[in-house]
Design a protein around this motif. Structure first.
Motif, PDB file in Angstrom:
ATOM      1  N   GLN A 238       0.823  -1.217   0.000  1.00  0.00           N
ATOM      2  CA  GLN A 238       0.000   0.000   0.000  1.00  0.00           C
ATOM      3  C   GLN A 238       0.853   1.262   0.000  1.00  0.00           C
ATOM      4  O   GLN A 238       0.336   2.355  -0.151  1.00  0.00           O
ATOM      5  CB  GLN A 238      -0.901   0.020   1.227  1.00  0.00           C
ATOM      6  CG  GLN A 238      -2.071  -0.906   1.084  1.00  0.00           C
ATOM      7  CD  GLN A 238      -2.391  -1.549   2.398  1.00  0.00           C
ATOM      8  OE1 GLN A 238      -1.509  -2.065   3.089  1.00  0.00           O
ATOM      9  NE2 GLN A 238      -3.650  -1.527   2.786  1.00  0.00           N
TER      10      GLN A 238
ATOM     11  N   ALA B 292      -4.127   4.060  -8.225  1.00  0.00           N
ATOM     12  CA  ALA B 292      -3.663   2.668  -8.208  1.00  0.00           C
ATOM     13  C   ALA B 292      -4.771   1.722  -8.665  1.00  0.00           C
ATOM     14  O   ALA B 292      -4.547   0.838  -9.499  1.00  0.00           O
ATOM     15  CB  ALA B 292      -3.192   2.302  -6.803  1.00  0.00           C
ATOM     16  N   ALA B 293      -5.974   1.904  -8.133  1.00  0.00           N
ATOM     17  CA  ALA B 293      -7.062   0.984  -8.468  1.00  0.00           C
ATOM     18  C   ALA B 293      -7.476   1.137  -9.926  1.00  0.00           C
ATOM     19  O   ALA B 293      -7.794   0.143 -10.600  1.00  0.00           O
ATOM     20  CB  ALA B 293      -8.253   1.229  -7.551  1.00  0.00           C
ATOM     21  N   SER B 294      -7.465   2.374 -10.437  1.00  0.00           N
ATOM     22  CA  SER B 294      -7.864   2.547 -11.833  1.00  0.00           C
ATOM     23  C   SER B 294      -6.851   1.869 -12.756  1.00  0.00           C
ATOM     24  O   SER B 294      -7.201   1.444 -13.857  1.00  0.00           O
ATOM     25  CB  SER B 294      -8.018   4.028 -12.179  1.00  0.00           C
ATOM     26  OG  SER B 294      -6.789   4.693 -12.039  1.00  0.00           O
TER      27      SER B 294
ATOM     28  N   ARG C 194       3.807   6.838   2.396  1.00  0.00           N
ATOM     29  CA  ARG C 194       4.215   6.789   0.989  1.00  0.00           C
ATOM     30  C   ARG C 194       5.319   7.789   0.694  1.00  0.00           C
ATOM     31  O   ARG C 194       5.813   7.841  -0.421  1.00  0.00           O
ATOM     32  CB  ARG C 194       2.992   7.068   0.112  1.00  0.00           C
ATOM     33  CG  ARG C 194       2.029   5.892   0.127  1.00  0.00           C
ATOM     34  CD  ARG C 194       0.667   6.214  -0.415  1.00  0.00           C
ATOM     35  NE  ARG C 194      -0.203   5.061  -0.232  1.00  0.00           N
ATOM     36  CZ  ARG C 194      -1.508   5.128  -0.064  1.00  0.00           C
ATOM     37  NH1 ARG C 194      -2.132   6.298  -0.064  1.00  0.00           N
ATOM     38  NH2 ARG C 194      -2.216   4.031   0.111  1.00  0.00           N
TER      39      ARG C 194
ATOM     40  N   TRP D  94       3.985   0.599  -8.455  1.00  0.00           N
ATOM     41  CA  TRP D  94       2.687  -0.071  -8.567  1.00  0.00           C
ATOM     42  C   TRP D  94       2.318  -0.291 -10.033  1.00  0.00           C
ATOM     43  O   TRP D  94       1.862  -1.347 -10.439  1.00  0.00           O
ATOM     44  CB  TRP D  94       1.615   0.753  -7.853  1.00  0.00           C
ATOM     45  CG  TRP D  94       0.245   0.143  -7.986  1.00  0.00           C
ATOM     46  CD1 TRP D  94      -0.748   0.541  -8.823  1.00  0.00           C
ATOM     47  CD2 TRP D  94      -0.252  -0.998  -7.281  1.00  0.00           C
ATOM     48  NE1 TRP D  94      -1.841  -0.273  -8.689  1.00  0.00           N
ATOM     49  CE2 TRP D  94      -1.563  -1.229  -7.745  1.00  0.00           C
ATOM     50  CE3 TRP D  94       0.270  -1.852  -6.304  1.00  0.00           C
ATOM     51  CZ2 TRP D  94      -2.358  -2.270  -7.273  1.00  0.00           C
ATOM     52  CZ3 TRP D  94      -0.521  -2.893  -5.831  1.00  0.00           C
ATOM     53  CH2 TRP D  94      -1.815  -3.088  -6.314  1.00  0.00           C
TER      54      TRP D  94
ATOM     55  N   TYR E 253      -4.304   8.666  -4.226  1.00  0.00           N
ATOM     56  CA  TYR E 253      -3.382   7.553  -4.517  1.00  0.00           C
ATOM     57  C   TYR E 253      -4.159   6.277  -4.826  1.00  0.00           C
ATOM     58  O   TYR E 253      -3.913   5.610  -5.828  1.00  0.00           O
ATOM     59  CB  TYR E 253      -2.462   7.345  -3.315  1.00  0.00           C
ATOM     60  CG  TYR E 253      -1.540   6.150  -3.398  1.00  0.00           C
ATOM     61  CD1 TYR E 253      -0.203   6.317  -3.735  1.00  0.00           C
ATOM     62  CD2 TYR E 253      -1.986   4.863  -3.122  1.00  0.00           C
ATOM     63  CE1 TYR E 253       0.658   5.240  -3.811  1.00  0.00           C
ATOM     64  CE2 TYR E 253      -1.140   3.776  -3.195  1.00  0.00           C
ATOM     65  CZ  TYR E 253       0.180   3.963  -3.534  1.00  0.00           C
ATOM     66  OH  TYR E 253       1.024   2.882  -3.600  1.00  0.00           O
TER      67      TYR E 253
END
Lengths: 740, 256
Positions: A195, A289-291, A531, A202, A285
């Protein structure tokens, strides 16, 4: 005291030391730089090819290039830029930066990394060798069969070199991607949870999965094309019963994920550059990342939108139009995140940031024109026109190449210890922006006016000459900008301002290393709680809020070897999936000649299948005995496994022999072609598995299967079981179904 | 028969099914009231999916007339209703962790639900026989629930880890994609019963005339339904897992 025997090689080394240090390096940073320099070389080659193309198109009725030379040049330009420039450049940055960003000292498999790199110049050499071997490929970068088949290309071997070099490059790319997956999962520093990884890491991570799963489709397609071309089969030749459409399906099932393979790492670069020069952490963030995951998954389900012009039927067109529109959503989310990151930030317009901003604007234009293709009637109007050329150059040049430039200006000081010159950089930037938009923006209009792509010249229709001239002038401005870049890089290497460890006040771990980093990367790592570990280090009074749970120094990480083997198996699964689909499709359409029902003997092959299945069980016993340190018994089971594997291969060999005697060969009909291709490749995998088992056997006999190599047996076993499972599927699809 | 007739009169009133669904809803409302509105919403959506699949005209069309209607029914029962149903259940923590083999079995059941029932013989049997179809429908929901348990099961500690869940869903998506592609592009009839549509409804002129769904286009549409919208369900679930991945630890920190 050293003996003379040791002094001599050392003295010898001094002469060639620098040479050898680069050729023989397994250091991820040097390999990364090798990727970048080689890609720069091919960028100049591909750029010259493009300039020749633009020169020919500058005026109507030009005769500078013959039609065939023109076809060769645009084919080589596209193939070079995609496979020898964009992908290696992204691989180079990933190689250099990923271990640094996650606080590792190298990639998981440094020697595999070197192999992956050296396959790249080999593939490039193979592709360009075609110039000397009767002419470069002239069938476009997607080599549409049947036009790339021998009846259309004649005896020229250009398309063969194209396919072979792409297989070589594909293997190298997949090897690199597997290495990156293993590195990111297994070698993250304590505290660097998934994460907390920088978004570049990523995106490289997600992208590596795309590569591992999509590249094998290209490899399998090239194999099928080569079977057609070299063994006189006719899978893609409708005149002989083959399909004129399957190549497009096969190719674009790779080709569309490929579009994102070339874009995602650039998204990652932008996601690092924009926050640092806006002095704000990235906005959203998790959304960015998810997209990325969404794009990766969806990219496998939209390839047919490249094929609207072939007449898929209105139902298929409607479905793929919808899914293609859908994929714009996660991409849009990213754009909004970057803009929101800049919003209210203290923006520093360094050259890197200028390139990032230009990326944003140009990529949006390319993305929007991409959405227009999802609307089927528009696609019909503009397909294969310069509108398409404009679109994908806005994505790949205006997007990815500008992202790479932002990355280069941003990370050059880390790689070399010196800053690129900002004043020359600005000149480079403006030349590139002006040149790029001059070249390609007008091509939207040319396409809408109906100018088809891939024609070597054109009639003097209204506006065509003027717009083409503008485009050619722009291309030469772009050429000049590349020379300025080259000048800036070479000059800054010698006299650039000394950068220091962290010239941009950035926040990710690579800036905690020296510039350039020593071979082992870090002397000491800062603690990672968020991060932005370097922000936390510099602002102990106002650190970022902790992301997720902290880790202890001995936090568990998956085994790199296991991750690598499983990723490799995933890649092989994709390869075999395509071959099996090809077999099923072609056998169903194979109307004449031998069929599985008339020519195969499922009982006989079933017996040999039992031998192969049994070998999985003997190998399980070998593993169990090895774990229990019963070495002699383990060796015995290994020998049994090898014998069973050989029995299976002998069974296959005798079956082939029987088929050959009955006059059934790879060129007999569609069934025979795909049967031999599928079972032949499976046999090849069994052979490779046997070699690997033999190596493990020797190691076990020498008592070397311990320590660093302890996982060797298990890795080979995973592969062997996989090969067995593939055979069970093949046996069911080919023999059992054939007998019904 | 016009589209209006079809919409108005081709409903299949199944007392047993509607009874079960109503009981479930009543139980939910009496036990939970509206304490978890999202769960209530999920339950209602699951019920709606089952009703659309088995009561609405989709069911009438799936009885031998339209392969694509059968596919829609198939997807609603195996892919849409089960995860929604699981989302409606209250979650529990602290169950003994039991990972590994059950997940592989669940995966095989979920993917098997797609593949097995599209073997030509079984597909034809279900299209023509009410008994087989009833068994098919029940098995689809059961296998669908088995598939989604490792992702959305009520025992939170028995769920797959996030990374494994993504792999689980992605591979299932690929398996369905391959089946969908095979059906959509297959040069042969997958379910020949629909090719010689029996048409007890009298809807054939509407379907083949006005909607231009000839058997070939019908099969293509069926394959595409599995391929693209089917995979989108898995993709959506993957996004859900990723959201959980980024969301959950923050919540944990706040609790601590």
């Amino acid at each position: 005291m050293t003996t003379p025997a040791i002094v001599l090689p050392a003295a010898h080394r001094d002469v060639d030391a620098r040479w050898f240090d680069w050729v023989g390096t397994v250091d991820h940073k040097r390999i990364g730089l090798l990727y970048l320099w080689t890609a720069l070389f091919f960028f100049l080659v591909g750029g010259c090819e493009a300039l020749l193309v633009r020169l020919q198109l500058a005026v109507p009725h030009a005769t500078l290039l013959s039609p065939d030379a023109y076809n060769q040049l645009f084919t080589m330009h596209g193939t070079t830029m995609i496979f020898l420039v964009v992908m290696p450049t992204l691989a180079g940055f990933a190689n250099y930066l990923v271990p640094l960003m996650i606080g590792a000292s190298d990639v998981a498999f440094p020697r595999l990394n070197a192999l992956a790199y050296w396959l790249f110049p080999l593939g490039g050499f193979l592709l360009h060798f075609s110039w000397l071997a009767g002419g470069a490929p002239n069938v476009g970068w997607f080599s549409y069969a049947p036009l790339s088949e021998t009846p259309f290309t004649g005896v020229a071997h250009g398309a063969d070199y194209w396919a072979i070099s792409l297989v070589v490059l594909g293997v190298g790319t997949v090897a690199g991607a597997i290495n990156l997956i293993a590195t990111i999962l297994a070698l993250r520093a304590p505290g660097m949870t998934m994460q907390r990884v920088p978004l570049f890491v990523w995106m490289v991570f997600v992208n590596s999965f795309l590569t591992v799963l999509a590249l094998p489709a290209l490899t399998a397609s090239c194999v099928l094309l080569l079977v057609d071309r070299l063994f006189s089969a006719h899978l893609f030749l409708p005149s002989a019963g083959g399909s004129a459409l399957m190549w497009q399906h096969f190719f674009w099932s790779f080709g569309h994920p490929e579009v994102y393979i070339m874009a995602l790492p650039a998204f990652g670069m932008i996601s690092e550059v924009v926050p640092v020069f806006s002095r704000k952490p990235i906005f959203g963030y998790a959304f960015v990342a998810a997209s990325t995951v969404a794009i990766a998954v969806l990219s496998f389900g939209v390839w047919a939108h490249h094929m609207f012009a072939v007449g898929l039927g209105r139902v298929a067109e409607a479905v793929f139009a919808a899914s293609s529109l859908l994929i714009a959503v996660p991409t849009g989310i990213k754009i909004f995140s970057w803009v929101a990151t800049m919003w209210g930030g203290a923006i520093r317009l360094t050259t890197a940031m200028l390139f990032a901003v230009a990326f944003l604007i140009q990529f949006v234009i390319g993305g929007l024109s991409g959405v227009t293709f999802a609307v089927v009637p528009i696609d019909w109007q503009v397909t294969d026109t310069y509108y398409v050329v404009a679109h994908f150059h806005y994505v790949l040049f205006g997007g990815t190449a500008f992202g790479v430039m932002a990355a280069l200006y941003y990370w050059f000081p880390k790689m070399t210890g010196r800053l690129l010159d900002e004043r020359v950089g600005r000149l480079h930037f403006w030349l590139m922006v002006v040149g790029f938009n001059l070249t390609f923006f007008v091509q939207h209009f040319l396409g809408l006016l109906g100018m088809p792509r891939r024609v070597y010249t054109y009639p003097d229709l209204p506006y065509w000459a003027a717009l083409n001239m503008v485009s050619t002038v722009g291309a030469f401005v772009l050429g000049v900008s590349s020379l300025v870049l080259l000048f800036n890089v070479l000059r800054s290497l010698k006299v650039g301002e000394i950068a220091g460890d962290n010239p941009w006040n950035a926040w990710t771990l690579e800036w905690a290393a020296a510039s350039p980093p020593p071979e082992h990367n870090f002397d000491a790592l800062p603690p990672v709680h968020s991060r932005r570990p370097l922000w936390d280090l510099a602002h102990p009074d106002a650190p970022d809020s902790r992301v997720g749970a902290d880790e202890t120094a001995d936090a568990p990480r998956p085994s790199a070897a296991k991750v690598a083997v499983l990723s490799f198996i995933a890649s092989e699964t994709a390869f075999f999936a395509l071959l099996i689909v090809a077999y099923a499709f072609y056998t169903a359409t194979s109307r004449e000649g031998p069929s599985p029902h008339t020519s195969l003997d499922p009982v006989r092959t079933g017996l040999f299948t039992l031998a192969l299945i049994a070998s999985s069980f003997t190998l399980r016993r070998a593993e169990a005995d090895h774990d229990a340190r019963r070495t002699r018994r383990s060796v015995g089971w290994l020998v049994a496994t090898i014998i069973l594997g050989v029995v299976f291969l002998v069974g296959q060999g005798t079956e082939y022999e029987r088929l050959f005697r009955n006059g059934i060969t790879v060129q007999t009909n569609l069934f025979a072609t795909t049967f031999f291709t599928l079972t032949g490749f499976h046999g090849l995998h069994v052979l490779v598995g046997l070699i690997a088992l033999a190596v493990v056997l020797v190691l076990a006999l020498l008592g070397e299967l311990t320590g660093r190599l302890a996982y060797g047996l298990r890795s080979v076993a995973y592969y062997w079981h996989f090969v067995d499972v593939v055979w069970i599927v093949v046996f069911s699809v080919v023999y059992v179904r054939g007998a019904l | 028969m016009t589209a209006r007739d079809l919409l108005l009169h081709a409903w299949t009133w199944r007392p047993l099914l509607l009874g079960i669904l109503s009981t479930v809803c009543v139980l939910h409302f009496t036990r939970m009231r509206l304490s978890h509105p999202w769960r209530t919403l999920a339950l209602l959506a699951a019920v709606a999916a089952v009703v659309v699949a088995l009561v609405s005209p989709i069911d009438a069309l799936a009885r031998g007339t339209l392969f694509s209607a059968h596919m829609l029914q198939h997807m609603l029962l195996a892919l849409v209703a089960p995860p929604l149903l699981l989302l409606a259940l209250p979650t529990a923590r602290g169950a003994a962790a039991a990972r590994g083999k059950p997940a592989a079995l669940s995966w095989a059941m979920g993917v098997g639900a797609m593949w097995i029932w599209h073997a030509p013989a079984l597909c034809n049997a279900a299209a023509t026989s009410d008994a087989v179809r009833a068994f098919q429908n029940v098995s689809l929901v059961a296998m669908g629930i088995a598939f989604w348990l490792p992702i959305l099961g009520p025992h939170v500690d028995r769920r797959l880890s996030d990374m494994a869940a993504v792999a689980y869903l992605f591979t299932a998506c690929v398996a369905c994609t391959i089946l969908g592609i095979s059906i959509a592009l297959s040069p042969v009839e997958v379910c020949s019963a629909y090719g010689h549509a029996s048409d007890p409804l009298g809807a054939l002129p509407l379907v083949q005339g006005a909607w231009r769904l000839t058997p070939k286009v019908d099969q293509q549409l069926g394959g595409l339904l599995m391929w693209v919208p089917g995979c989108t369900v898995y993709a959506g679930a993957i996004l859900g897992v990723v959201a959980r991945f980024y969301g959950a630890p923050h919540a944990k920190v706040q609790e601590a």
